[in-house]
Design an enzyme around this catalytic site. Structure first.
Site, short mmCIF file in Angstrom:
data_model
loop_
_atom_site.label_atom_id
_atom_site.label_comp_id
_atom_site.label_asym_id
_atom_site.label_seq_id
_atom_site.Cartn_x
_atom_site.Cartn_y
_atom_site.Cartn_z
N LYS A 87 31.16 31.11 11.40
CA LYS A 87 32.51 30.19 11.06
C LYS A 87 33.87 30.77 12.23
CE LYS A 87 34.05 32.99 6.76
NZ LYS A 87 32.71 33.41 5.82
N TYR A 122 65.48 38.23 19.01
CA TYR A 122 66.13 38.14 18.31
C TYR A 122 67.21 38.85 16.44
CZ TYR A 122 64.61 33.67 19.97
OH TYR A 122 64.17 32.37 20.54
C1 LIG Z 1 32.95 34.58 5.57
C2 LIG Z 1 30.86 34.55 4.79
C3 LIG Z 1 30.10 35.39 5.31
C4 LIG Z 1 30.67 36.47 6.47
O1 LIG Z 1 31.27 37.52 5.72
P1 LIG Z 1 31.80 39.13 6.45
O2 LIG Z 1 32.43 39.43 5.78
O3 LIG Z 1 32.49 38.87 7.45
O4 LIG Z 1 30.41 39.64 6.52
C5 LIG Z 1 29.27 35.90 4.15
N1 LIG Z 1 28.77 35.08 3.31
C6 LIG Z 1 29.62 33.62 2.52
C7 LIG Z 1 29.39 32.97 1.83
C8 LIG Z 1 30.91 33.82 3.85
O5 LIG Z 1 31.71 33.06 3.35
#
Ligand SMILES: *Cc1c(COP(=O)(O)O)cnc(C)c1O
Length: 378
Positions: free
Chosen positions: A35, A266
């Site tokens: 993702k 800045y």
């Molecule tokens: C993002 C996510 C993961 C992966 O989590 P990590 O900490 O990157 O291993 C696993 N399960 C769900 C439902 C997620 O949203």
């Protein structure tokens, strides 16, 4: 092209994936979570590479992300962890063979309807909320959902999962243990009504590391395959041997010698205390090199650390390179990554600005080109 880029070591991504596979053993599948554009690493490149090397499955948050992978030619199963939004996206799941997550009875009704109409079966995973309080069916609502699920002819239950809230926090082990018990009770109920469930999964990176009994027959990992673990896993047991995949680079485009008392950037938040060499690099907060790094972080130049001085601006950052012998315009700067024996991790950058490494790599913006490397040659 301005000399600012992120390098992605696909060889390390594959090594990390198989380090996790070895860690959990043959009986457990490993879903690579891709993702958010693979946490900023590039989902299409990551998916194609992992698929070529024999990965099991992929997970994404959005249906849109799943579509992007299918359009790029990815063939492995893809679970949409965030569910789907209304009929349109249920339809897309059906057409592109993406596996939707169901966390409400109305979602299941939509899937059944869409699949019946198409005269096809549509596999889904059911998510139960065992204590995260986010997505998932509450255990109290499970029975009524199952009453409907048993009547479905086209929507087929293929997986049951949950998500941990604090698997990396030993002081909250009791809550994680309660989540596991709750999941097991829900799974039992589900299997009584619908038969054996093909994929049973609970653990993210933190969970698979610290809770071997919560691996079901699949784990979902993002952080570990990207080599992010220092702020992801509990202090023990030892982590799987994974290495950072992403590094962030720029080059010095200007060096000036300034006297003591020179204000920089800045708001003049930094004033030189003595005669100094100040270098400019073409990266700023629009690139995801966060403004909070102002006067607060370091980078690597010629295998030495150089402090960030003054405010990070939108496109530019200043460095104090007074103590870097031989420094010159064109020198490479490593903001995250390794140079010789010296390194800066995404976890370090995150720690400086009170966030986690995931937010750092996800935050490296699309303005920063990704350069993909498949071997250890540099
Ligand atoms: C993002 C996510 C993961 C992966 O989590 P990590 O900490 O990157 O291993 C696993 N399960 C769900 C439902 C997620 O949203």
């Amino acid at each position: 092209m301005r000399p600012t880029w992120a390098e992605i070591r696909l060889d390390r991504l594959v090594e990390n994936y198989f380090a996790v596979k070895q860690y959990v053993g043959d009986a457990v599948q490993v879903m690579a979570v891709l993702k958010a554009d693979a946490y900023g690493h590039g989902a299409v490149e990551a998916a194609l590479c992992l698929e070529r090397h024999g990965a099991d499955q992929f997970g994404v948050a959005l249906v849109e992300e799943g579509c992007q992978l299918r359009q790029a030619g990815v063939g492995l199963p893809i679970l949409c962890l965030g569910g789907f939004w209304q009929r349109q996206q249920a339809q897309e799941c059906l057409e592109l063979d993406l596996t939707p997550t169901v966390y409400h009875i109305d979602m299941l009704k939509i899937l059944e309807e869409v699949a019946l109409k198409a005269g096809r079966k549509l596999a889904y995973h059911l998510k139960v909320d065992t204590g995260m309080g986010r997505l998932g069916v509450r255990p109290e609502q499970l029975t009524s959902l199952l009453d409907y699920a048993v009547t479905c002819r086209a929507a087929v239950l293929e997986g049951v999962y949950t998500h941990f809230a604090a698997a990396d926090e030993p002081e909250r082990d009791q809550e994680t243990a309660a989540q596991i018990r709750c999941y097991e009770a829900c799974l039992k109920l589900i299997e009584q009504r619908l038969g054996r469930v093909c994929y049973r999964h609970l653990s993210n990176s933190a969970g698979l590391h610290r809770w071997p009994r919560a691996r079901g027959n699949m784990v979902r990992t993002g952080g570990l395959i990207y080599g992010l673990w220092r702020d992801v896993l509990a202090p023990s047991p030892p982590p799987p041997a994974v290495k950072p995949v992403l590094s962030l680079h720029s080059r010095i485009i200007l060096i000036k010698e300034v006297p003591a008392g020179t204000p920089l950037g800045y708001g003049a938040t930094f004033v030189t205390k003595h005669r100094s060499l100040i270098a400019t690099i073409p990266i700023g907060y629009d690139d995801g090199w966060r403004r909070a790094c102002s006067n607060n972080s370091r980078v690597i130049v010629r295998q030495r650390y150089a402090p960030v001085v003054g405010r990070v601006s939108m496109d530019l950052t200043l460095l104090d390179v007074t103590d870097i012998p031989g420094v010159k315009i064109g020198d490479e700067v490593v903001l995250i990554g390794e140079m010789g024996d010296v390194s800066i991790t995404a976890e370090e950058v995150a720690g400086n600005i009170d966030t986690i490494s995931y937010e750092i790599t996800c935050g490296i913006s699309k303005r920063v080109p990704r350069v993909y490397k498949t071997g250890s040659t540099r």
